[in-house]
Structures are given as C-alpha cells and as structure tokens.
Design an enzyme around this catalytic site. Sequence first.
Site, short mmCIF file in Angstrom:
data_model
loop_
_atom_site.label_atom_id
_atom_site.label_comp_id
_atom_site.label_asym_id
_atom_site.label_seq_id
_atom_site.Cartn_x
_atom_site.Cartn_y
_atom_site.Cartn_z
CG HIS A 23 -0.44 0.40 2.48
ND1 HIS A 23 0.14 -0.50 3.33
CD2 HIS A 23 -0.34 1.61 3.09
CE1 HIS A 23 0.56 0.12 4.42
NE2 HIS A 23 0.29 1.40 4.30
CD GLU A 37 1.82 9.46 -1.60
OE1 GLU A 37 1.38 9.09 -2.71
OE2 GLU A 37 1.79 10.62 -1.21
CG ASP A 38 5.70 6.54 1.58
OD1 ASP A 38 5.44 7.70 1.21
OD2 ASP A 38 5.17 6.00 2.56
MN MN Z 1 0.79 3.16 5.43
#
Ligand code: MN
Length: 711
Positions: free
Chosen positions: A72, A76-77
């Site tokens: 997840h 994003e990261d």
């Molecule tokens: Mn998270």
Amino acid sequence: MIRQFELVERVKSYDPGADEDLLNRAYVFSMKAHGSQARASGDPYFSHPLGVAEILTRLKLDSASIATGLLHDTVEDTEATLDQLQEMFGGEIAQLVDGVTKLSRLELQSDNTKHAENFRKLVLAMSNDIRVLLVKLADRLHNMQTLHFIKNADKRRRIAAETMEIYAPLAERMGMHQLKDELENLAFAELNPDAYNSIIQRLSFLREQGTDVCAKIVAELQKTLKDADVPAEVSGREKTPFSIWRKMQKKRMEFEQLSDIVAFRVIAEDLGQCYQALGALHGKYSMIPGRFKDYISTPKPNKYQSLHTGILGPQRMRIEVQIRTRSMHDIAEMGVAAHWKYKQGQAQIDGKQYRWLRELLDILEHASGPEEFLEHTKLEMFQDQVFCFTPKGDLIALPRGATPVDFAYAVHSEVGDTCVGAKINGRIMPLRTALQNGDQVAIVNSKAQTPSPAWERFVVTGKARACIRRFIRTQQRAQYLELGRAMLHKEFAHAGYDYTEKAIEGVLKKFKAEELEDLVTQVGEGIVGAREVVNAVFPGNKTATPADKLPAKRAKKAKGGHAIPIRGLIPGMAMHFAGCCHPLPGDRIVGIVTTGKGVTIHTIDCETLESFADTPERWLDVAWDQDADAAEQHTGRLDVVITNQPGSLGSLTTVIGKNAGNISNLKIVNRSIDFFEIIVDVEVKDLKHLSNIIAALRATPSVNSVDRARG
Ligand code: MN
C-alpha cells in the site's frame, strides 16, 4: 515482525484457496522497494506494511487485500510505480493500491477535523472498492499502534484527532467494533492521557481486588444456563478505557467493582437459544428495569444484533449481559469484513437492516460469490454529492453538478456575491465548471462584482439561487425607485408644484405605505399613479390629463419621439425607440429598462436584445396601442442595394415619395463598380406603410434588394 511463511500460513488457515504465490511476490516486492527506509521507531519501514497485512489477516480478508496491505505505501513512498504494480500483480492489485494511495493523499490535504462528517463521506465516495477502505483502516490502526514513536507532539495529536473523528466512526458504521474500539482507545490515550491513565489505574486496582469475582460470575451464569438446558458459552470481557470514559461522561456510571466494567457475553448456538438463555437469566435473577434491548428483532443500522439486559446477578451484583449467536458475534466484531467470510462459508446473512451500507449490501446480495462481492463492490452511497476543499483545507459538501459559484455561496454569501472567477486545483476555470470530488477550489473575488442573473442558469444549490434572486430583486427595486422619483418630479412639475419628499411623507398613510421609498417604488412599478400622489398631496389640484389639456403640444411631442402610446409602460416613463432596429407600429416589440434613461423600445427580433439576455428583470412586456393617433410618424430604416447606373437613385426616391414616405436621411454605406448599398430612413405611419414601400421598391428594376436595416 511476522515472517513471510507465517503470513502465508495465517491466510491459508482461513482461506485454503489463498494465492500463495501472489502473497510471496508482494512480500518480496514491498520489502525490496522500501529497502533501507526506516520508521520513527527505528524499525525498518517494511515492518509497517507487514503490520498492516497482519491486521488484515485478523479480518480474514482475501489474498488481494493482504497483498494490497503489503504494497500500500510503495507507490507513495518508494520508486515503484503503478505501471510496475500493474505489470507484476495485475490490474486488480494496482487499482486497490491506487485507491489507498489516493486516500492517503487526501489525508494530507485536510488537517481540519471540524468537517469530519464530510471527510468521512469523501473517504467513502473515493473508495471504489470496499477493500480499499479496509486496507486504509488497517493502515491507520498500525500507525496508531506505533504513534508513540513520533516525536512531534502536534503531529501525534493531529493523527489521533483524525483517528477519533474520521476513522473510528467509519469503522463503527461498517460494523467493525473491534477495530473501532482499538482505534478509539489508542486515540484516547494520546488525546487525553490524564483521563486514560486514571482509568487504567482504577482498572488494575479493581482487577487485584476482585481477581476471582469475574470468574465466579461466569461460572454461575454458565451453570444457570446449563440447568435450563441451554448449551451456550459464557465469557466476561473488560470494557476499553475509552468506552468506560464515554459512559462516565454520558451517565453517572458506577465504577466500584470489576463487574461494573466487565460485560458478560453469552454465545448461543442459534437464534431460538438466545431467547431461551434470556428467559433462563430473567427467570433466576431480577432484571434491572430499562436495561433490556432486543437488537435481534430490531438490529442497529450497522447490522449489529444482540440481546442486551441488565440483571442483579450472582452475589447480587449488577451486571450487563449480551446474548447473541456466533454469526451475530462475528458481525458485531468484524462488521463488513465478516460478510466476506460468511459468503465464503455459505452462511447467508440477511442484509435488509443495513441502512447505511444498503447499496453495498445490495451488491453483496446479488454477487454470485465472495470474489465478486469484493471485486465489484462499489460504494455508491454518496455518488449524488461532491466534496471539495477550500484553500485552507476546509471541506465543503455540495450536490453533484455543483459549480464554483455554488461553492462560493456555500463558503459565504458575500464570497458568492463578489465572485469573479475560480481556480480549480490551481487552474483558472469557468464559473460553470462542474466540480469533482477532492477538487481544491479557490474563489477569486472583486468588490466591484455583483451576482449575475446568468449564474442562475447553472447553479444547483438553493442557497446560491436564493442569493442571486435576492440581489436581482434589490436591484430591480432600486431601478423602480429611481423611475418612480423621476415620474413624481415630472408630475409635480406638470401640476405646477415642486417635488418634495416632505410633501409625500404626509400622504404615506393614505397609500398604506410605510416608508417614502415604498411609495416611490410603487409609483415606479406602476402600482400607484404619479397623479394620484399629486392629487393626494394637493387635494384641490385639478390637473387634467396631458392629452385633454395639451392636444397640440402632444402632437409636437410625437415628432420628438415622446408620448407615443405604448401599452405596458407606466405613464410618464421616459421612453425612446432603439436606433438599432427602428420599431414601427405593427412590429412586435419589447421594452428594455435602463436605469436613469427610462425605457428603450426594440423590435422582438433585434439582435441587440441578446446583450440583455442575462438581465430578464430589465425586460418590459409592451405593445403598440391600437388607438394611437394615426397621424403620428415613425422612422423606418431600410437597407437598399441599387444598381450603379444613371437614374437609380432617382427611381428610389420617386418610388418612396409616391408611396407617401418622407426620406429623412440617406447614407451610402457601400459602393462597388456594380452596386450601391444605401441606408434610407423613411418616415412612415406604421409597419404596413413601410411594407408597402418595400414592396414597391422591390418591384423597381434598378433596385437589387430591399430589407429593413437591423443593428
Ligand atoms: Mn501506510
């Protein structure tokens, strides 16, 4: 940290058909992607997605959800991209991860929890798949479990507040009580550490005091049920500090002994046994009035089912007992997540009572299998709304199709009244643009701006519409006021007096008007005649109508374009004919009110009228007065093309003259080798008169074309 094979084993324990390969690949991919990243705790970052996946196994979710939990945060990261996930794990996983990523980005936009209800709806509206929400909740739970590692106190508080206001209520509405309890309790510890600690202390004191009290009660209840031949399981569970705290706040709850903070639970084998167990308990112990609730026959909106009762139980202690079946229990604990499990286990659950998740459950009911339920579940419950952010991060809920003007009025009516433009997500967009979920809207204002009636055509909210209308009414009133004042001035002068407000003040009562402006406006609107007012002020005044008294003057005035009888106008109202279309008696006409200038008469097909399309309040319904003085002359304007040859112009003027038209002006506007284009103003009686002249001209050989000039 749970190990790779342990995770796979755990999933397989409740879902033997789990996609082992998928889980293994997601595990390895996430671990590599997060690489050497670290959490605030100092742990490798990978411990977080792994923790999330572990929470999801507790909810007994499918392989795709677990894999999404592992992946997840990769988009994003880390360097990983959605395309990469799509390629390696397929569209389903990529979409789920994308959904979770979008929710996380939303979270960063708003740090204002006062719009919690809207934010919850936004989260739901943006969760196309129920699994996105489940992964997000698990993500939040793990972040809360590790919250204490974050050094920045403000940040901890912000996350805790958001959890309390957004995510715990979401979990509750989805019926996931266990998750809700955990989220609330962790947030409570952060937000109100003093209260939390004192409850914890009190709890451990009570536990020491009554070590065996609880066990004794459980044993005695168990025996009571057994004697009544109800084979049910009894257990005691301590309430969470937060739920104790909340109960203490709501009502004066006793907090004296362990039984006060332990809820006893009876798990029966079927529905009938629930009521048998209840009968057995009520038969042996006194029931505490007002504590019995039957949530089995009337489930809570989130589908919770149980019998609740309070009894003066073993050792005459007041205790609370909840009675339910195993499947009711699982739903009480896991909510929506339990449906998936039960679909898989063939145990059908009647979804009728869910109000909040009705749409969701409808799909669930009609889906052929658990996979279809999870894959095709779309949260459509808020599809009729859009949720947009102000630049400060406040969330505004609007009906679908709402525009920046609706948004502006929702923020404040003044913001709406003065709005001149809008930036949507940083780009200037037209005011009529339909807003989308998650849009950030910045309204550009100008003090000089006033609401445009054109807005009324595209706004969808009642507030915007009401504000625009109110403004138009006020504006209209101002115009009538001015008009009324001019008419009174004129009428006073006509009667040989000076207009004074003081004189009018004296007759307000007579016209049932409260204020001077009301009466003047009524005159402007034509409700009260200007002469009536003059006659009221000067009862002796016997001024006759201008027509009676000044017939000669009137004829003279007609030349100048005044006093032409047009019905629908207020007597005395300044009026002139538009120079663009030169209306003639017989033409269909409209009047346009111009503040300070009275009324301009246009033909109904005049192109100039388009520029007034946005101000319908300025249009007056007028018509020619059939009884008008037939001797009056009007100017008709013709656009004539004649051939460039000797005598052409002569023929033109002769034909017009023969038909009793008087040329008042003539102008050559175009000249070529072959043709002249001429604008001719002709004084005529009416439209019929001009039409005759046009027909005669068309019959003239040197005339190429004739039309009425427009614009
Ligand atoms: Mn998270």
